[in-house]
Design an enzyme around this catalytic site. Sequence first.
Site, PDB file in Angstrom:
ATOM      1  N   HIS A   1       0.618  -0.967  -0.131  1.00 37.82           N
ATOM      2  CA  HIS A   1      -0.025   0.021   0.147  1.00 37.82           C
ATOM      3  C   HIS A   1       1.120   1.602  -0.247  1.00 37.82           C
ATOM      4  CE1 HIS A   1      -4.061   1.860   0.011  1.00 37.82           C
ATOM      5  NE2 HIS A   1      -4.322   1.033   1.220  1.00 37.82           N
TER       6      HIS A   1
ATOM      7  N   ASP B   1      -2.340   2.252  -4.283  1.00 38.84           N
ATOM      8  CA  ASP B   1      -3.141   2.707  -3.794  1.00 38.84           C
ATOM      9  C   ASP B   1      -4.948   2.157  -4.319  1.00 38.84           C
ATOM     10  OD1 ASP B   1      -2.266   5.153  -3.008  1.00 38.84           O
ATOM     11  OD2 ASP B   1      -2.722   5.852  -4.588  1.00 38.84           O
TER      12      ASP B   1
END
Length: 495
Positions: free
Chosen positions: A466, A470
């Site tokens: 992450h 995204d």
Amino acid sequence: MTIEVRVPTLGESVTEATVATWFKKPGEAVAVDEMLCELETDKVTVEVPSPAAGILGAIVAAEGETVGVNALLATLGEGAAAAVAAPSAAPAKAAASAAVDVMVPTLGESVTEATVATWFKKVGDTVAQDEMLCELETDKVSVEVPSPAAGVLSEIIAAEGTTVQAAGKLAVIGGAVATAASAPAAAPAPAPAATSAGKDIAHAPSAQKMMAEKGIDAAQITGTGRDGRIMKEDVMKAASAPQAAAPAPMASAPRAPSPAEDAAREERVKMTRLRQTIARRLKDAQNTAAMLTTYNEVDMTEVMALRNTYKDDFEKKHGVRLGFMSFFTKACIHALREVPEVNAEIDGTDIVYKNFVHMGVAAGTPTGLVVPVIRDADAMSFAEIEKAIAEKGRRARDGKLSMAEMQGGTFTISNGGVYGSLMSSPILNPPQSGILGMHKIQDRPMAINGQVVIRPMMYLALSYDHRIVDGKGAVTFLVRVKEALEDPRRLLMDL
């Protein structure tokens, strides 16, 4: 002239190996390219051929020793006199009895300490020269320590569980007798081996010791090493297998066992240093990456129909079976072009985008999971991908993959469905930022155009970092893979 036998190149980033088996003894004649010994690394087994014809002289690195790249393994002489004295020569006079120190052997480059795992002998036991005294464990390998001389084990300085430094003192052999040559009439000790198709197979030294300790016959164990060679892990698995027990008479009134009774039936085994290292590194991977998993499901109807239609013609033309992996590889490459951050990695404060796809394809082997890499998969056809996957899978099962073939991947596909997994969250393969988990194809009722129909469905899981990717990018990637598989024509149209 003396010829040196040295450790060959082991692969990218691999700096050391363990001498597993010597196929020849000092004094034996060898032909050029005849296999002398076998080395083991963390991933592969490497055979060392003879660089020339001659007589095997001194063996410098015994079985169980850890050696670095280009380290000296043995020497070769041009004639019998270069290796051993003639049988008619009188044996040299034995040296006077003395105490000999047992020292920690070389553990390998950058390895400075080890743990004493097991002592095979007790104080007061008589030992022969080169008989195994104890076993040490490092972060990488197990190292067996042979007796440097014949005599009596008079003192153990480092007990089991003790951490010792490289070149540290382990024990003392008292009444040691060093001889220059063995008596000509002495019979060579038979090498422990199992036969397979008329071929002698020398098992791992640590496995032989454990079989002797636990009283397990090699015929009762299935070896997972090269050519059916029994490894230490195979013996541990056989020893821990539940044994058939006679049915116990029925008790008149069942009662719950006490904690003390439960404890008596438990077995507590200290984690090896290797297992501790694996556990630590896996946890480090989770702690370093901001790992998250997103899920979707794909209807495999169209892919299965397309495969069934063309699989015979495909195999006839290309000489390889048409599987599902080439479809998934193509679908992932298609999605990576739209979401390039899934194919990127973090280097310090930089993001490195890869303008190519080196696809890692996880493969199960008898000794564990490996991830061979298909380089430049984005430039390959379906047939080229299937051929590469089949060839890498075969080499993985045979233990012939080099370290270079398992490095440099930019994205990984793991197919847990072949083992029956319905859903799972794969762990990233650092420094990669994405891994796709495939799962079992299962018929399920689905609502299609207002009607309930049975369709072959598969759950897909994308684990991603992450820090780079995204949520929108991860979901988009998985949706593009789903769309390409549910309508394979999109791959041809680049949609």
